[in-house]
Design an enzyme around this catalytic site. Structure first.
Site, PDB file in Angstrom:
ATOM      1  N   GLU A 173      -2.653 -15.369  -2.851  1.00 15.68           N
ATOM      2  CA  GLU A 173      -2.095 -14.282  -3.654  1.00 15.68           C
ATOM      3  C   GLU A 173      -1.456 -14.919  -4.892  1.00 15.68           C
ATOM      4  O   GLU A 173      -0.875 -15.992  -4.811  1.00 15.68           O
ATOM      5  CB  GLU A 173      -1.060 -13.534  -2.791  1.00 15.68           C
ATOM      6  CG  GLU A 173      -0.040 -12.705  -3.520  1.00 15.68           C
ATOM      7  CD  GLU A 173      -0.635 -11.534  -4.288  1.00 15.68           C
ATOM      8  OE1 GLU A 173      -1.481 -10.814  -3.750  1.00 15.68           O
ATOM      9  OE2 GLU A 173      -0.239 -11.365  -5.458  1.00 15.68           O
ATOM     10  N   TYR A 223      -6.443 -12.198  -2.050  1.00 12.98           N
ATOM     11  CA  TYR A 223      -5.638 -11.107  -2.624  1.00 12.98           C
ATOM     12  C   TYR A 223      -4.767 -10.515  -1.514  1.00 12.98           C
ATOM     13  O   TYR A 223      -4.792  -9.308  -1.252  1.00 12.98           O
ATOM     14  CB  TYR A 223      -6.528 -10.011  -3.224  1.00 12.98           C
ATOM     15  CG  TYR A 223      -7.565 -10.520  -4.186  1.00 12.98           C
ATOM     16  CD1 TYR A 223      -7.281 -10.612  -5.554  1.00 12.98           C
ATOM     17  CD2 TYR A 223      -8.818 -10.916  -3.733  1.00 12.98           C
ATOM     18  CE1 TYR A 223      -8.235 -11.081  -6.438  1.00 12.98           C
ATOM     19  CE2 TYR A 223      -9.771 -11.391  -4.610  1.00 12.98           C
ATOM     20  CZ  TYR A 223      -9.487 -11.474  -5.959  1.00 12.98           C
ATOM     21  OH  TYR A 223     -10.427 -11.931  -6.831  1.00 12.98           O
ATOM     22  N   ASP A 226      -9.657  -8.161  -1.097  1.00 13.54           N
ATOM     23  CA  ASP A 226      -9.043  -6.864  -1.421  1.00 13.54           C
ATOM     24  C   ASP A 226      -8.530  -6.946  -2.855  1.00 13.54           C
ATOM     25  O   ASP A 226      -7.329  -6.928  -3.106  1.00 13.54           O
ATOM     26  CB  ASP A 226      -7.895  -6.595  -0.429  1.00 13.54           C
ATOM     27  CG  ASP A 226      -7.268  -5.223  -0.623  1.00 13.54           C
ATOM     28  OD1 ASP A 226      -7.792  -4.427  -1.423  1.00 13.54           O
ATOM     29  OD2 ASP A 226      -6.243  -4.946   0.025  1.00 13.54           O
ATOM     30  N   GLN A 268       0.842  -1.200   0.000  1.00  6.46           N
ATOM     31  CA  GLN A 268       0.000   0.000   0.000  1.00  6.46           C
ATOM     32  C   GLN A 268       0.878   1.251   0.000  1.00  6.46           C
ATOM     33  O   GLN A 268       1.874   1.309   0.708  1.00  6.46           O
ATOM     34  CB  GLN A 268      -0.906  -0.004   1.226  1.00  6.46           C
ATOM     35  CG  GLN A 268      -1.886  -1.170   1.266  1.00  6.46           C
ATOM     36  CD  GLN A 268      -3.127  -0.951   0.413  1.00  6.46           C
ATOM     37  OE1 GLN A 268      -3.332   0.120  -0.156  1.00  6.46           O
ATOM     38  NE2 GLN A 268      -3.946  -1.977   0.318  1.00  6.46           N
ATOM     39  N   CYS A 303     -10.899  -0.905  -4.246  1.00  3.91           N
ATOM     40  CA  CYS A 303     -10.236   0.288  -4.775  1.00  3.91           C
ATOM     41  C   CYS A 303     -10.965   0.793  -6.011  1.00  3.91           C
ATOM     42  O   CYS A 303     -10.460   1.639  -6.736  1.00  3.91           O
ATOM     43  CB  CYS A 303      -8.762   0.007  -5.080  1.00  3.91           C
ATOM     44  SG  CYS A 303      -8.515  -1.286  -6.292  1.00  3.91           S
TER      45      CYS A 303
HETATM   46  N1  SAH Z   1      -4.267  -6.982   0.620  1.00  2.00           N
HETATM   47  C1  SAH Z   1      -2.981  -6.557   0.139  1.00  2.00           C
HETATM   48  C2  SAH Z   1      -2.872  -6.498  -1.393  1.00  2.00           C
HETATM   49  C3  SAH Z   1      -3.979  -5.811  -2.111  1.00  2.00           C
HETATM   50  S1  SAH Z   1      -3.661  -5.395  -3.795  1.00  2.00           S
HETATM   51  C4  SAH Z   1      -2.592  -5.233   0.743  1.00  2.00           C
HETATM   52  O1  SAH Z   1      -3.444  -4.526   1.280  1.00  2.00           O
HETATM   53  O2  SAH Z   1      -1.418  -4.896   0.700  1.00  2.00           O
HETATM   54  C5  SAH Z   1      -4.293  -6.730  -4.680  1.00  2.00           C
HETATM   55  C6  SAH Z   1      -3.386  -7.939  -4.714  1.00  2.00           C
HETATM   56  O3  SAH Z   1      -4.066  -8.928  -5.497  1.00  2.00           O
HETATM   57  C7  SAH Z   1      -2.033  -7.755  -5.371  1.00  2.00           C
HETATM   58  O4  SAH Z   1      -1.038  -8.237  -4.496  1.00  2.00           O
HETATM   59  C8  SAH Z   1      -2.098  -8.616  -6.647  1.00  2.00           C
HETATM   60  O5  SAH Z   1      -0.864  -9.229  -6.954  1.00  2.00           O
HETATM   61  C9  SAH Z   1      -3.116  -9.656  -6.256  1.00  2.00           C
HETATM   62  N2  SAH Z   1      -3.893 -10.306  -7.325  1.00  2.00           N
HETATM   63  C10 SAH Z   1      -4.307  -9.800  -8.507  1.00  2.00           C
HETATM   64  N3  SAH Z   1      -5.087 -10.677  -9.153  1.00  2.00           N
HETATM   65  C11 SAH Z   1      -5.174 -11.783  -8.356  1.00  2.00           C
HETATM   66  C12 SAH Z   1      -5.868 -13.036  -8.464  1.00  2.00           C
HETATM   67  N4  SAH Z   1      -6.619 -13.334  -9.526  1.00  2.00           N
HETATM   68  N5  SAH Z   1      -5.732 -13.906  -7.453  1.00  2.00           N
HETATM   69  C13 SAH Z   1      -4.988 -13.621  -6.358  1.00  2.00           C
HETATM   70  N6  SAH Z   1      -4.325 -12.455  -6.205  1.00  2.00           N
HETATM   71  C14 SAH Z   1      -4.420 -11.546  -7.189  1.00  2.00           C
END
Ligand code: SAH
Length: 457
Positions: free
Chosen positions: A338, A317, A386, A288, A413
């Site tokens: 993830e 995620y 997320d 973030q 987001c």
């Molecule tokens: N919750 C974390 C990351 C949020 S951003 C935080 O707050 O820091 C969204 C994340 O989803 C990213 O790390 C991205 O790599 C991941 N992502 C994107 N598409 C995805 C999918 N289909 N399955 C799992 N993760 C995914």
């Protein structure tokens, strides 16, 4: 039916701004034809020139504000550059108005979809600038000199800039120092047209709670000439730098990082803390960008999850596990998924680093892993999601609902995919039970982050 636009390109008109688009552009209607115009606020009467005429809408540029809104913020010529750059497109709006804009955006999307749900006032930031902990600045040759700056919107012309306004000022300073070192060492900037040259971007990550900084040099070539001299000077002139990496990206693409990362100096990661947990963050992992607001966002997600210490939680995620670890202190077990494998490695290390043993991470697409967990009979009490801007996959919503968690906490987001997904969850018997809470993660920009609680009927 072919509609003839009632305006012509390069012609001048006057009109009253009716509304703002999700990008923060003013909307002026002429004979029911919408024109989108930057730097124009609702209620303002403006004189504008039409810059583009499309089939169903067009674009314009303000020539003169005939009246001004009380929400208008004074900005000087230097800062206008930032608006052009798309770095701070909401800068012409006073901060309380930016917060209302974000709340209103979610409200109007809900209304459009006939959803009778309330949205709380956006939780803002005390100092709504200089907040970003990360920058990825393009490097190009301008008039024979290596420059760092921004692309003029909708173009690939680099405009030099040294004060980025929304970044941690230590990052702005580091970029100038690295730029000067690269100039002195005669390292050529990348040229998009010929695909020649070396330095494509400078990346900087700054730790908020610790005295650590990562510098990344993104190169078009596998070798970085004068690497030793460059590294020596960076570490000498920026003593807070604890990591210098080179990332190779030799593809003609807008994606910034390539697949290969070499450590040139120090560690491959930097450390930072969120809600008391310490994290290792590698160059490629998502983290973030607004540390102050992220703590508020996560605390809110924890509160909405209503954890008592006995729950099984899924964090879909999960990135490097920031939400997972925050929740692990208040739950029995946390399962994270993830898709980026280095982020999952970081997540596993981070759990250990903080002495937590109740975390389980999987590298997979969240939509596949959810189905997997469901098949294995995992019974989560809470699912946190997320997702990136495109929101949730329908199959994920299905698997999530089939596991019958009591609560789903949706960190979003992108309000438009959030509103879509709320409707999909409703079909599965999950409804929004508390006002949607926007948290301003990106002041001066139109990006909207929010937390929504859904519960089973
Ligand atoms: N919750 C974390 C990351 C949020 S951003 C935080 O707050 O820091 C969204 C994340 O989803 C990213 O790390 C991205 O790599 C991941 N992502 C994107 N598409 C995805 C999918 N289909 N399955 C799992 N993760 C995914």
């Amino acid at each position: 039916m072919k509609i003839q636009a009632p305006v012509a390109k390069n012609e001048t008109y006057t009109g009253t701004v009716m509304d703002l688009t999700y990008e923060g552009n003013g909307v002026v209607k002429i004979d029911n034809y919408s024109l989108f115009i930057a730097n124009a606020l609702p209620g303002e009467e403006i004189k504008f020139v039409v810059t583009k005429v499309g089939k169903s809408f067009g674009f314009g540029r303000v020539l003169e504000h005939l009246t001004t809104s009380p929400d208008r913020a004074e900005i000087d010529a230097k800062d206008r550059k930032l608006a052009q750059a798309g770095i701070a497109p909401l800068q012409h709006m006073v901060y309380p108005a930016q917060l209302r804009f974000k709340q209103h955006q979610i409200e109007s999307l809900l209304a459009k979809n006939k959803l009778d749900l309330s949205v709380s006032e956006t939780i803002g930031m005390e100092t709504p600038y200089h907040y970003r902990n990360k920058a990825q600045i393009p490097v190009r040759n301008v008039h024979g000199e290596l420059e760092t700056g921004f692309y003029r919107q909708h173009s690939h012309d680099l405009v030099p800039l040294t004060d980025f306004y929304i970044q941690d000022p230590r990052i702005d300073k580091a970029i100038v120092i690295v730029r000067d070192i690269l100039r002195a060492e005669n390292v050529p900037a990348y040229d998009e047209k010929t695909h020649k040259g070396i330095i494509r971007n400078i990346m900087v990550r700054q730790s908020y709670y610790e005295k650590e900084m990562m510098i990344g040099l993104i190169t078009n070539s596998h070798t970085l000439p004068r690497a030793k001299a460059i590294v020596e000077q960076i570490s000498e002139q920026l003593p807070e730098v604890t990591s210098i990496i080179q990332n190779v990206n030799n593809r003609p693409t807008n994606v910034i990082l390539g697949p290969i990362t070499n450590v040139l100096y120090g560690e491959p990661v930097i450390h930072d803390s969120l809600l008391g947990n310490r994290f290792e963050i590698s160059a490629q992992s998502f983290y973030q960008v607004n540390p102050v607001q992220t703590e508020k966002l996560y605390q809110l997600a924890i509160d909405r999850a209503g954890l008592t210490g006995n729950e099984t939680v899924i964090d879909a995620y999960c990135g490097i596990g920031t939400i997972s670890l925050a929740m692990a202190h208040h739950a029995k077990d946390v399962y994270g998924v993830e898709v980026v494998s280095t982020a999952v490695e970081d997540a596993k290390k981070n759990a250990k680093l903080n002495g937590l043993t109740n975390l389980h991470f999987a590298t997979n697409k969240a939509e596949y892993q959810m189905a997997e967990w469901q098949k294995q009979g995992l019974k989560p009490d809470v699912i946190v999601v997320d997702p990136p801007r495109k929101g949730l996959d329908e199959t994920l919503i299905e698997s999530a609902a089939e596991m019958q968690p009591k609560k789903i906490v949706y960190v979003s987001c992108n309000p438009s995919t959030l509103v879509r997904d709320i409707q999909r969850f409703a079909e599965k018997g999950y409804h929004v039970t508390e006002p949607i809470q926007p948290v301003d993660q990106f002041p001066q920009t139109p990006h909207i982050e929010s937390v929504t609680l859904l519960e089973k009927d």
